[in-house]
Design an enzyme around this catalytic site. Structure first.
Site, PDB file in Angstrom:
ATOM      1  CE  LYS A 104     -12.289 150.612  77.827  1.00 50.94           C
ATOM      2  NZ  LYS A 104     -11.448 149.425  78.031  1.00 50.94           N
TER       3      LYS A 104
HETATM    4  O1  G3P Z   1     -11.008 146.641  79.626  1.00 57.87           O
HETATM    5  C1  G3P Z   1     -11.537 146.875  80.896  1.00 57.87           C
HETATM    6  C2  G3P Z   1     -11.674 145.671  81.759  1.00 57.87           C
HETATM    7  O2  G3P Z   1     -12.266 144.591  81.154  1.00 57.87           O
HETATM    8  C3  G3P Z   1     -10.726 145.460  82.858  1.00 57.87           C
HETATM    9  O3  G3P Z   1     -10.760 144.202  83.466  1.00 57.87           O
HETATM   10  O4  G3P Z   1      -9.829 142.433  84.884  1.00 57.87           O
HETATM   11  O5  G3P Z   1      -8.655 144.657  84.740  1.00 57.87           O
HETATM   12  O6  G3P Z   1     -10.813 144.421  85.952  1.00 57.87           O
HETATM   13  P1  G3P Z   1      -9.967 143.919  84.837  1.00 57.87           P
END
Ligand code: G3P
Length: 217
Positions: free
Chosen positions: A83
């Protein structure tokens, strides 16, 4: 649509993988911090549970160190996806990894142009963050639709990984648009099966079946 679990909690990943519906896992530094565990141990354990792709994020933000970290992480297991942050350095590393057959996930995508760059750099996955756009009153789902249109226009093979999913509606809307994958927090994945009319229907079928006094076996 493929389902990835957006989590670094090994026990939750193991439990959900028993459904047979989990195609991969995504992690990020915040999820690793939340787990309170050693990054490499967690990634190795997840890779041993899940057959599909497991995204592990580099910590560096400059090209040379991202290359070193990415190559190291790629060596931890066969199903690792590196990533990388959306930046010129991230895109350069993405291109180099494409040539080395190392899979990549370009993360923190908030615009259609960023997704276009990721596809041109040969990213395996692009991660548009739906919830974080909604958080600032922008339309996360429209970004998924725009990227789908662009990738279809040019037959890009980069897969759209809808990320930052905050609700069950995000999952169904991304599926309607044609996102290739949704990476879903465990709590939301559990909620996907729920419907009050289903619960009500099961209760009444169980009650009515009992009243017949019959048994199938
Ligand atoms: O893995 C990346 C992502 O899904 C982050 O989600 O909820 O931290 O915006 P969030």
């Amino acid at each position: 649509m493929k389902f990835f679990i957006d989590s670094a909690e090994v026990s939750q990943i193991a439990e959900l993988s028993e459904t047979g519906l989990v195609d991969g896992v995504t992690t990020n530094p915040s999820l690793i911090a939340k787990s309170g565990r050693d990054f490499k141990e967690v990634i190795k354990e997840i890779c041993s549970i899940i057959n599909g792709p497991v995204s592990a994020e580099v910590a560096a933000t400059d090209k040379e160190n991202m290359l070193r970290e990415g190559e190291y992480l790629a060596g931890l297991a066969e199903n690792i996806v590196i990533k990388l942050p959306m930046s010129w350095d991230g895109l350069k590393v993405c291109k180099i990894f494409q040539e080395k057959n190392i899979k990549t996930n370009l993360t923190l995508c908030f615009s259609a142009n960023q997704a276009l760059l990721a596809a041109k750099a040969g990213a395996t996955y692009i991660s548009p963050f739906i919830g974080r756009l909604d958080d600032i009153n922008l339309d996360g789902m429209q970004l998924i639709a725009d990227i789908r249109a662009i990738y279809n226009n040019y037959s890009f093979s980069t897969q759209i990984l809808a990320a930052s999913i905050r609700s069950v509606n995000h999952v169904s809307e991304a599926a309607i648009i044609g996102a290739d994958i949704a990476t879903i927090p465990p709590k939301i994945l559990h909620q996907l099966v729920n419907h009050p009319l289903t619960d009500k229907g099961i209760d009444s079928f169980v009650r009515d079946w009992k009243s017949t006094g019959q048994s199938i076996l």
